[in-house]
Design a protein around this motif. Structure first.
Motif, PDB file in Angstrom:
ATOM      1  N   LYS A 124       0.829  -1.194   0.000  1.00 20.04           N
ATOM      2  CA  LYS A 124       0.000   0.000   0.000  1.00 20.04           C
ATOM      3  C   LYS A 124       0.871   1.255   0.000  1.00 20.04           C
ATOM      4  CE  LYS A 124      -3.835   1.922   2.782  1.00 20.04           C
ATOM      5  NZ  LYS A 124      -4.467   1.815   4.127  1.00 20.04           N
ATOM      6  N   ASP A 125       0.422   2.278  -0.693  1.00 21.38           N
ATOM      7  CA  ASP A 125       1.231   3.477  -0.878  1.00 21.38           C
ATOM      8  C   ASP A 125       1.331   4.345   0.372  1.00 21.38           C
ATOM      9  OD1 ASP A 125       2.913   5.051  -2.445  1.00 21.38           O
ATOM     10  OD2 ASP A 125       1.293   6.348  -3.127  1.00 21.38           O
ATOM     11  N   ILE A 153       6.984  -5.246  -6.223  1.00 22.14           N
ATOM     12  CA  ILE A 153       6.768  -4.773  -7.592  1.00 22.14           C
ATOM     13  C   ILE A 153       6.472  -3.278  -7.606  1.00 22.14           C
ATOM     14  CG2 ILE A 153       5.408  -5.088  -9.690  1.00 22.14           C
ATOM     15  CD1 ILE A 153       4.489  -7.794  -8.583  1.00 22.14           C
ATOM     16  N   GLY A 154       5.648  -2.822  -6.657  1.00 24.16           N
ATOM     17  CA  GLY A 154       5.244  -1.425  -6.663  1.00 24.16           C
ATOM     18  C   GLY A 154       4.272  -1.118  -5.554  1.00 24.16           C
ATOM     19  N   LYS A 155       3.643   0.055  -5.658  1.00 20.19           N
ATOM     20  CA  LYS A 155       2.771   0.595  -4.623  1.00 20.19           C
ATOM     21  C   LYS A 155       1.335   0.697  -5.145  1.00 20.19           C
ATOM     22  CE  LYS A 155       4.694   2.125  -1.422  1.00 20.19           C
ATOM     23  NZ  LYS A 155       5.358   3.436  -1.252  1.00 20.19           N
ATOM     24  N   THR A 156       0.366   0.484  -4.252  1.00 22.57           N
ATOM     25  CA  THR A 156      -1.037   0.435  -4.667  1.00 22.57           C
ATOM     26  C   THR A 156      -1.830   1.635  -4.175  1.00 22.57           C
ATOM     27  OG1 THR A 156      -1.443  -1.042  -2.774  1.00 22.57           O
ATOM     28  CG2 THR A 156      -1.135  -2.057  -4.946  1.00 22.57           C
ATOM     29  N   ALA A 203     -17.939   0.136 -12.623  1.00 22.61           N
ATOM     30  CA  ALA A 203     -18.772   1.250 -12.159  1.00 22.61           C
ATOM     31  C   ALA A 203     -18.876   1.267 -10.635  1.00 22.61           C
ATOM     32  CB  ALA A 203     -20.167   1.160 -12.766  1.00 22.61           C
ATOM     33  N   ARG A 204     -18.338   0.248  -9.971  1.00 20.09           N
ATOM     34  CA  ARG A 204     -18.407   0.149  -8.511  1.00 20.09           C
ATOM     35  C   ARG A 204     -17.049   0.448  -7.885  1.00 20.09           C
ATOM     36  NH1 ARG A 204     -23.107  -2.393  -6.662  1.00 20.09           N
ATOM     37  NH2 ARG A 204     -24.627  -2.394  -8.363  1.00 20.09           N
ATOM     38  N   THR A 205     -17.085   0.857  -6.619  1.00 17.00           N
ATOM     39  CA  THR A 205     -15.869   1.196  -5.910  1.00 17.00           C
ATOM     40  C   THR A 205     -15.053  -0.050  -5.589  1.00 17.00           C
ATOM     41  OG1 THR A 205     -14.979   2.228  -3.918  1.00 17.00           O
ATOM     42  CG2 THR A 205     -17.073   1.113  -3.685  1.00 17.00           C
ATOM     43  N   SER A 206     -13.762   0.174  -5.456  1.00 17.67           N
ATOM     44  CA  SER A 206     -12.861  -0.894  -5.008  1.00 17.67           C
ATOM     45  C   SER A 206     -12.911  -1.063  -3.502  1.00 17.67           C
ATOM     46  CB  SER A 206     -11.429  -0.545  -5.402  1.00 17.67           C
ATOM     47  OG  SER A 206     -11.024   0.658  -4.755  1.00 17.67           O
ATOM     48  N   GLY A 207     -13.474  -0.072  -2.804  1.00 19.41           N
ATOM     49  CA  GLY A 207     -13.376  -0.032  -1.349  1.00 19.41           C
ATOM     50  C   GLY A 207     -12.113   0.690  -0.931  1.00 19.41           C
ATOM     51  N   GLY A 208     -11.987   0.927   0.360  1.00 20.62           N
ATOM     52  CA  GLY A 208     -10.815   1.626   0.859  1.00 20.62           C
ATOM     53  C   GLY A 208     -10.642   1.392   2.345  1.00 20.62           C
ATOM     54  N   SER A 209      -9.493   1.721   2.853  1.00 18.97           N
ATOM     55  CA  SER A 209      -8.543   2.510   2.093  1.00 18.97           C
ATOM     56  C   SER A 209      -7.633   1.689   1.177  1.00 18.97           C
ATOM     57  CB  SER A 209      -7.670   3.339   3.054  1.00 18.97           C
ATOM     58  OG  SER A 209      -6.954   2.524   3.960  1.00 18.97           O
ATOM     59  N   ALA A 210      -7.452   0.398   1.445  1.00 18.16           N
ATOM     60  CA  ALA A 210      -6.524  -0.412   0.652  1.00 18.16           C
ATOM     61  C   ALA A 210      -7.184  -0.970  -0.611  1.00 18.16           C
ATOM     62  CB  ALA A 210      -5.954  -1.542   1.500  1.00 18.16           C
ATOM     63  N   GLY A 211      -7.932  -0.113  -1.316  1.00 17.97           N
ATOM     64  CA  GLY A 211      -8.660  -0.569  -2.494  1.00 17.97           C
ATOM     65  C   GLY A 211      -7.772  -0.955  -3.647  1.00 17.97           C
TER      66      GLY A 211
END
Length: 489
Positions: free
Chosen positions: A80-81, A120-123, A149-157
């Motif tokens: 996570k970023d 690999i990287g940050k999300t 069209a729907r949210t990924s959720g958060g905060s770690a979406g």
């Protein structure tokens, strides 16, 4: 090879250990998928390709040498970023940090690398971790792979989407009120909130950057999102333990309380007037109860002796939450302050009022909430003498549509069985474990009528991470479990 990026991290680690695939080859599989799908999903916001390739090659060479290896050796992952990463930007969704490049890793990141993980990287995530959707002014929104069209959720979406869509072996995240479990539920994953303070958050934003990196935000915990519950065990082995500054203090996870589904003592808490759930979540509860009863587990629905009401627990949560959020004031702009004041004036008993009060509360007021928190934790200790786990909803619904007005956080609504409910109902069930300091693990249960995943969460005693993970693993085997999103499979 087509199925490889959707396999469990445990199976990938086995393939690496047997020589079936090299770390360098597995990394290229993920980089190929990131190239094909990430632009559309916006899950991974910063890549570290050159370093990842170098570390994957080093991991293969170390394996060939016969050296002792860590529990995550050679596995490509994302983080996570909000975690500082040396030489790689850490933005946390904040415009003021868009060019921030730390000179050292967060403690948890350092431990992941020491265990052999290849980052690999940050999300993606919301600015400052302060939303239940992954959207921010720097990178924009992350899209749900089951329905964009729907949210990924958060905060770690971003991490949940990357894991669900096969762009990473797993994502290492954090949460303060459901931030790993809510996106896991929305994207069909197993998500885990670790026991409070079991994994150091030194170098996590907030408090990092600068001198603030040595602090640890109250309520916040590390967590992760995976495709199989057993994947959580090696990453906990890699990261659980006190910071060096605690000297001789040690922390050891308790063994699972049971290893067969039928041997668990399960409390089922799914009804509360403060936060009603919709028909799809009720159907998931029914599926889980059927599986538990078939296995012969001891199940009690709606125990009369629950340690705390949701109303009391959530009152304490909000006071502590907004007290913790006061450290990061980067989002307190004229526009957001005006929106907050307007919403607080409209309705007396709303999260906007709590936000206003919590932001400016006295230290004495915070101490009162802290004392109440620890009293609740003691009650849960007693409760878990009779029960091993509590099965609960994660949120009232499947993933709702994106909310495109990030500044107006307290004017949002969701629909629960056709009725308008506060947007922040989405954190009420998850926040129970945050106040208790307990571990909690989500289980993907079924596909809802709208085609989106539905999960439940299992909460256990503090230090009982392996108990909730084992229960989630066994229950998930009897239910739908993780399924690749069809469009991205």
């Amino acid at each position: 090879m087509r199925d490889l990026p959707f396999q469990s991290a445990a199976d990938q680690l086995s393939a690496l250990a047997s020589g079936e695939i090299s770390s360098a080859e597995l990394l290229e599989v993920y980089l190929s998928r990131i190239g094909a799908h990430n632009e559309r999903l916006n899950a991974i916001v910063t890549l570290d390709v050159e370093r990842a390739r170098r570390e994957a090659g080093n991991a293969d060479a170390k394996r060939a040498s016969g050296a002792e290896l860590g529990p995550l050796h050679g596995l490509p992952i994302t983080v996570k970023d909000s975690y500082e990463t040396a030489g790689l930007r850490t933005v946390c969704g904040r415009p003021d940090l868009k060019d921030y490049v730390p000179d050292r890793d967060a403690e948890a990141v350092r431990r992941l690398r020491a265990a052999g993980a290849v980052i690999i990287g940050k999300t993606n995530m919301p600015a400052g971790n302060q939303d239940v959707q992954a959207d921010n002014p720097v990178f924009g929104p992350t899209l749900n792979p089951w329905n964009t069209a729907r949210t990924s959720g958060g905060s770690a979406g971003g991490g949940a989407v990357a894991t669900a869509a096969g762009l990473t072996a797993f994502d290492f995240g954090s949460e303060i009120g459901g931030s790993t479990r809510i996106p896991s539920h929305f994207n069909g994953l197993y998500g885990h909130k670790a026991t409070w303070r079991s994994i150091p958050l030194i170098g996590h934003v907030p408090g990092a950057p600068g001198v603030g990196r040595w602090g640890e935000s109250d309520l916040a915990c590390a967590g992760a999102q995976v495709r199989e519950a057993r994947d959580l065990v090696p990453l906990l082995l890699a990261t659980v333990g006190p910071p060096e500054r605690d000297g001789g203090f040690s922390y050891t996870l308790a063994p699972p309380r049971a290893n067969k589904l039928g041997d668990f003592r399960v409390a089922v808490w799914t009804e509360d007037a403060l936060c009603p759930i919709d028909h799809d979540v009720e159907a998931a509860v029914d599926d889980a109860l059927t599986a538990l009863e078939t296995a012969g587990a001891k199940v009690r629905r709606q125990p009369a002796d629950l340690p705390v009401s949701m109303a009391t627990s959530h009152d304490v949560f909000l006071r502590l939450l907004f007290g913790a959020f006061t450290y990061d004031r980067s989002g307190l702009t004229a526009a957001s302050n005006a929106a907050l004041l307007a919403r607080a004036a409209q309705r007396f008993r709303t999260e906007a009022r709590y936000a206003l009060r919590g932001t400016f509360q006295s230290h004495y007021s915070w101490l009162q909430a802290d004392v109440a928190r620890h009293e609740i934790r003691e009650r849960w200790v007693e409760f878990f003498r009779e029960f091993d786990v509590v099965l609960m909803p994660v949120t009232p619904t499947t993933a709702p549509p994106h909310h495109n007005k990030p500044i107006d956080r307290f004017g949002r609504r969701i629909q629960v069985n056709g009725r308008s409910r506060p947007y922040w109902d989405q954190v009420k069930w998850s926040a129970v474990a945050n106040v208790a300091g307990s571990p909690a693990t989500t289980v993907p249960v079924r596909t809802a009528r709208d085609g989106l995943p539905v999960g439940l969460q299992v909460m256990g005693p503090s230090g009982g991470d392996l108990t909730t993970i084992k229960f989630a693993e066994l229950l998930g085997q009897e239910l739908e479990g993780y399924q690749p999103p069809p469009t991205f499979a």
